[in-house]
Design a protein around this motif. Structure first.
Motif, PDB file in Angstrom:
ATOM      1  N   GLY A   9      10.672  11.136 -32.572  1.00  0.00           N
ATOM      2  CA  GLY A   9       9.180  10.876 -32.420  1.00  0.00           C
ATOM      3  C   GLY A   9       8.757   9.462 -31.504  1.00  0.00           C
ATOM      4  N   GLY A  10       7.497   9.507 -31.056  1.00  0.00           N
ATOM      5  CA  GLY A  10       7.140   8.410 -30.262  1.00  0.00           C
ATOM      6  C   GLY A  10       5.868   8.345 -29.449  1.00  0.00           C
ATOM      7  N   LEU A  11       5.548   7.761 -28.695  1.00  0.00           N
ATOM      8  CA  LEU A  11       4.500   7.922 -27.779  1.00  0.00           C
ATOM      9  C   LEU A  11       4.812   8.403 -26.294  1.00  0.00           C
ATOM     10  CD1 LEU A  11       1.459   6.799 -27.115  1.00  0.00           C
ATOM     11  CD2 LEU A  11       2.393   4.741 -26.233  1.00  0.00           C
ATOM     12  N   VAL A  12       3.833   9.400 -26.108  1.00  0.00           N
ATOM     13  CA  VAL A  12       4.190  10.038 -24.936  1.00  0.00           C
ATOM     14  C   VAL A  12       2.886  10.401 -24.191  1.00  0.00           C
ATOM     15  CG1 VAL A  12       4.067  12.391 -26.049  1.00  0.00           C
ATOM     16  CG2 VAL A  12       5.280  12.001 -23.710  1.00  0.00           C
ATOM     17  N   GLN A  13       2.662  10.385 -22.932  1.00  0.00           N
ATOM     18  CA  GLN A  13       1.256  10.653 -22.301  1.00  0.00           C
ATOM     19  C   GLN A  13       1.038  12.243 -22.080  1.00  0.00           C
ATOM     20  OE1 GLN A  13       1.821   9.240 -18.170  1.00  0.00           O
ATOM     21  NE2 GLN A  13       1.533   6.905 -18.991  1.00  0.00           N
TER      22      GLN A  13
END
Length: 119
Positions: A9-13
């Motif tokens: 998981g994480g931050l993505v545009q």
């Protein structure tokens, strides 16, 4: 007993891609369904995708964008997420269950991994 741990998981545009992994440990001999669920703030947990030995299914909201797969030798299930949208933001949970006759006497959950889609 089965233990599940999600990762990836994480931050993505928006429009980006992410692959989630779920590593299982313990006895998987009775497990016949693997799945990914997600829960966004203020919303109920929903089934995203599931996979059995012969079939996969997806929520309408992710069809054509997400792909669930598994590697039995590695006791790992994956969720490839493409064309991500802000509404995909949620905590994603791995699920493993024994389903017999429409019931699930054995159900296991991972602790979840956060996926945030934002610009």
């Amino acid at each position: 007993q089965v233990q599940l741990v999600e990762s990836g998981g994480g931050l993505v545009q928006p429009g980006g891609s992410l692959r989630l992994s779920c590593a299982a440990s313990g006895s998987m001999s009775s497990i016949n369904v693997l799945a990914w669920y997600r829960q966004a703030p203020g919303k109920q947990r929903e089934l995203v995708a599931s996979i059995t030995s012969g079939n996969t299914k997806y929520a309408d909201t992710v069809k054509g964008r997400f792909t669930i797969s598994r590697d039995n030798a590695k006791n790992t299930v994956y969720l490839q997420m493409n064309s991500l949208k802000p509404e995909d933001t949620a905590v994603y949970y791995c699920n493993a269950a024994t389903v017999v006759g429409g019931t699930s006497p054995y159900v296991y959950w991972g602790p979840g991994t956060q996926v945030t889609v934002s610009s």
